[in-house]
Structure formats: structure tokens, C-alpha cells
Design a protein around this motif. Sequence first.
Motif, PDB file in Angstrom:
ATOM      1  N   GLU A   1      13.177  26.372  46.461  1.00 14.85           N
ATOM      2  CA  GLU A   1      13.707  25.697  45.278  1.00 14.85           C
ATOM      3  C   GLU A   1      12.678  25.751  44.158  1.00 14.85           C
ATOM      4  O   GLU A   1      11.501  25.513  44.363  1.00 14.85           O
ATOM      5  CB  GLU A   1      14.038  24.239  45.617  1.00 14.85           C
ATOM      6  CG  GLU A   1      15.015  23.589  44.663  1.00 14.85           C
ATOM      7  CD  GLU A   1      16.427  24.119  44.840  1.00 14.85           C
ATOM      8  OE1 GLU A   1      16.899  24.809  43.923  1.00 14.85           O
ATOM      9  OE2 GLU A   1      17.034  23.871  45.890  1.00 14.85           O
ATOM     10  N   GLY A   2      13.142  26.085  42.953  1.00 16.68           N
ATOM     11  CA  GLY A   2      12.250  26.160  41.805  1.00 16.68           C
ATOM     12  C   GLY A   2      11.493  27.458  41.683  1.00 16.68           C
ATOM     13  O   GLY A   2      10.628  27.587  40.813  1.00 16.68           O
TER      14      GLY A   2
ATOM     15  N   ASP B   1      12.078  28.765  38.141  1.00 16.07           N
ATOM     16  CA  ASP B   1      12.203  27.803  37.048  1.00 16.07           C
ATOM     17  C   ASP B   1      11.375  28.182  35.838  1.00 16.07           C
ATOM     18  O   ASP B   1      11.706  27.830  34.710  1.00 16.07           O
ATOM     19  CB  ASP B   1      11.798  26.405  37.533  1.00 16.07           C
ATOM     20  CG  ASP B   1      12.879  25.766  38.382  1.00 16.07           C
ATOM     21  OD1 ASP B   1      13.907  26.432  38.610  1.00 16.07           O
ATOM     22  OD2 ASP B   1      12.696  24.619  38.822  1.00 16.07           O
ATOM     23  N   ASN B   2      10.275  28.898  36.070  1.00 14.65           N
ATOM     24  CA  ASN B   2       9.413  29.292  34.956  1.00 14.65           C
ATOM     25  C   ASN B   2       9.928  30.536  34.239  1.00 14.65           C
ATOM     26  O   ASN B   2       9.610  30.759  33.074  1.00 14.65           O
ATOM     27  CB  ASN B   2       7.999  29.564  35.479  1.00 14.65           C
ATOM     28  CG  ASN B   2       7.016  29.884  34.368  1.00 14.65           C
ATOM     29  OD1 ASN B   2       6.757  29.046  33.515  1.00 14.65           O
ATOM     30  ND2 ASN B   2       6.482  31.099  34.362  1.00 14.65           N
TER      31      ASN B   2
ATOM     32  N   THR C   1      12.927  31.752  32.989  1.00 14.09           N
ATOM     33  CA  THR C   1      14.311  31.528  32.557  1.00 14.09           C
ATOM     34  C   THR C   1      14.872  32.674  31.723  1.00 14.09           C
ATOM     35  O   THR C   1      16.045  32.651  31.378  1.00 14.09           O
ATOM     36  CB  THR C   1      14.400  30.224  31.756  1.00 14.09           C
ATOM     37  OG1 THR C   1      13.473  30.285  30.658  1.00 14.09           O
ATOM     38  CG2 THR C   1      14.061  29.032  32.627  1.00 14.09           C
TER      39      THR C   1
ATOM     40  N   LYS D   1      18.769  27.824  36.736  1.00 15.65           N
ATOM     41  CA  LYS D   1      18.210  27.877  35.383  1.00 15.65           C
ATOM     42  C   LYS D   1      18.179  29.279  34.778  1.00 15.65           C
ATOM     43  O   LYS D   1      17.736  29.454  33.648  1.00 15.65           O
ATOM     44  CB  LYS D   1      16.792  27.293  35.386  1.00 15.65           C
ATOM     45  CG  LYS D   1      16.740  25.808  35.674  1.00 15.65           C
ATOM     46  CD  LYS D   1      15.330  25.265  35.511  1.00 15.65           C
ATOM     47  CE  LYS D   1      15.300  23.758  35.753  1.00 15.65           C
ATOM     48  NZ  LYS D   1      13.940  23.199  35.580  1.00 15.65           N
TER      49      LYS D   1
END
Length: 382
Positions: free
Chosen positions: A128-129, A132-133, A135, A159
Motif C-alpha cells: 500500500e502506498g 503515492d509519490n 502520481t 492515486k
Amino acid sequence: MPWATTLILILAGLCGSSLGQYNEEEDLAWLQYYLRQSRVSSYNYVPYYEEESPAYAYSYPSATDTEPEPEPEPQQAAPWRCPQECDCPPNFSSAMYCDTRNLRYLPFVPSRMKYVYFQNNLITSIQEGAFDNATELEWLALHNNQIGSEKVGKRVFGKLQRLERLYMNNNNLTRLPGPLPRSLRELHLSYNQISKVPSNALEGLENLTALYLSHNFIFEMGASLKGLKSLILADLSYNNLRKVPDGLPASLEQLYLEYNYINAIPDDYFQVSPRLLYVRMSHNSLTNQGLSGNTFNSSSILELDLSYNRLQKIPRVNTNLENLYLQGNQINEFSISSFCSVVDVMNYSRLQVLRLDGNEIKRNAVPPDAPLCLRRATVIEI
């Protein structure tokens, strides 16, 4: 003189700085900043494994102060850098190549990246994640790994609102990943272990043009294709389907259903897709009893592959059809009415290739008006 000021004088002398640059209220703040900078010169990415630290943790040397300092966000830690495990060509700064390197984890993805390649590795999970950086990603290649559905974060793609192509073929997925961004245009999930596609699994993907789900174990599709308003190609070959998917989208042009167990097709099934050009349904269990008289009488279809089924008669096709493959069935008669309802100078079939080899038709069973009806044909194999 306070101890901090004394230390500042010493450090200033060593660094060639003047104490006049700092006032009494700023000396402690400057000292903390100096000590922090001496400790934190670069980030050190710690790969994530199942029993270890959370995703994308960055480790720093332990501080000597009594109060611990907070770790910076991943995007603040030199977001321009390329992970040492990968290559980022200077002349293509938005691409990162991490393929074929025996990686077991996903390296940090800098925020500027649009095209990232992780294929041909040993990656088993997507935490998870993980993205995220990044996008701005448009292409994400994760094929030829060992990723299982239970180790994919539930919102790992949430995202990536600019993602257009996702490659996850040749993995160990047992279900479709999701939710997927609405921006997606191509979804590659062939050669996995998916057994079912729920009707809402592809919900919201109105921009999807190509769906690749071949070589899985899918026995049910439901109406999962119905809401895909832009879908052009659907490859569902080499699965365990017993029936055709419900509700084809009107935009569909290519439908591949070969190597399944389909034995019937509803009446007017293809009429809802007026742009349909190519239909491949070879190696199924189709019989004439499971077809209506007009199942394949669609004016848009140019190529129809019904080879290696259980047909005993040639199904009726539209005069616009150009290629018809019927080899390997049980057909025992050459019915010209399947191609031309009326045979004259003005009414004829546009058929160019007709294959009837591997059936029970005898060569002398061809009706005399066949050359007139099939005047465009260049290949006829019996």
C-alpha cells in the motif's frame, strides 16, 4: 557566556564563519540545523518485506538529541534521484528502467516518472502506498513477476489518475486488481490465475479500449463488459467460459473467445455492437442447436472463426463477411443459402476466404450456383 554560544564560536572558527552573522535568539536554532545537516546528507531506501518495516521507510542515523526528529516524507527526500537498482536515462528523464534485475521488491519511484518498467523480476507484492509519490505515472509495467492478489494493496493504484497502461500479465493474480483509475486505456492481465470477473470489477473504466484476460481460469464474466463505453478489443481466449459475456459494448470491434467451452449464443447477440469486425470462437462446443438463424448475420463482421466446434451445418452469415473459418467441424453439406439468400448477378457474397476442410463434405457436393454466389472468393478449401 552560555555553553551554546561558546560552541558556536568554536564551530564558526572551524567553518570560517563570523559570529556576527547570528544573534542571541538564533544561536540554538542554527546549532540544531548544523548538527542535523551533518547527520542527514542523503536518504537510504529500505526495501519492504513482509516481516519488516512498512512501505517506503527511509532510515536515518540515530540522533544524539533527547528529542527524536520526524522522518521526512518520501517525496522530500531527493525526489529527483534514480534508485541505484534502476537506470534513468538523462535523455529520457521521465522513464525508469528496473527490469530483469532479480528484484524482490519495488524500489522508490521518483515523482517525475511517467514510464516505469519492473517486468522480468521476482517481485511478489505491491505494498500500500507504493506509488503515492509517483502520481504522474502513465505506463506501469509489472509483467513477468510473481505478484499474488493477496499481496497487492487494496488502493495501491488509487492515486494514479493519469495511468493509461497497466501490464500485470504473467503473475499469480487470482482476481482483478482494483479499484483502478478511470484514466486507464489498456489493462493486461493474461497468464494469471483469475477465475471470476464480477460485474462491478471494471466499473467506471469508461476510457478502457483494450482488455487482455486470456490464459486464465475464468468461468464467469457476467455483465462486466457492459459499461466499458470505449472498449475496442476484448481478449477472453483460453479460459473456462461456458457462456458468452452478457451485454457487449457498442464500441467493440474485436472479440476473442477461442479455447473456451461455449455451446450457445443468444439471438441477436452481436447486433448491439454495430462496429464489430473480428469474432474468433474456434475450439469451443458450439452446435447448430445453440445458434439462431441470424446469430452471425451481422453486417459489420468481416472475419468469423468458428473452426473446431461441433457444427453440422454452415450457419447463415452476412454477405459483407470476407473471411469464414469452419474447418474441423462436423458439417456434411454445402448450403449455398448460408451465403446468399438470392443468387443472381446483383446479389452475391463478398467472401474471399472459406475454409471447410476437416469436415464431412464431399468435393462433388458443391452446388452449381456456388461460383456465382462466391464470385469474390480466392480461397475455398474443402
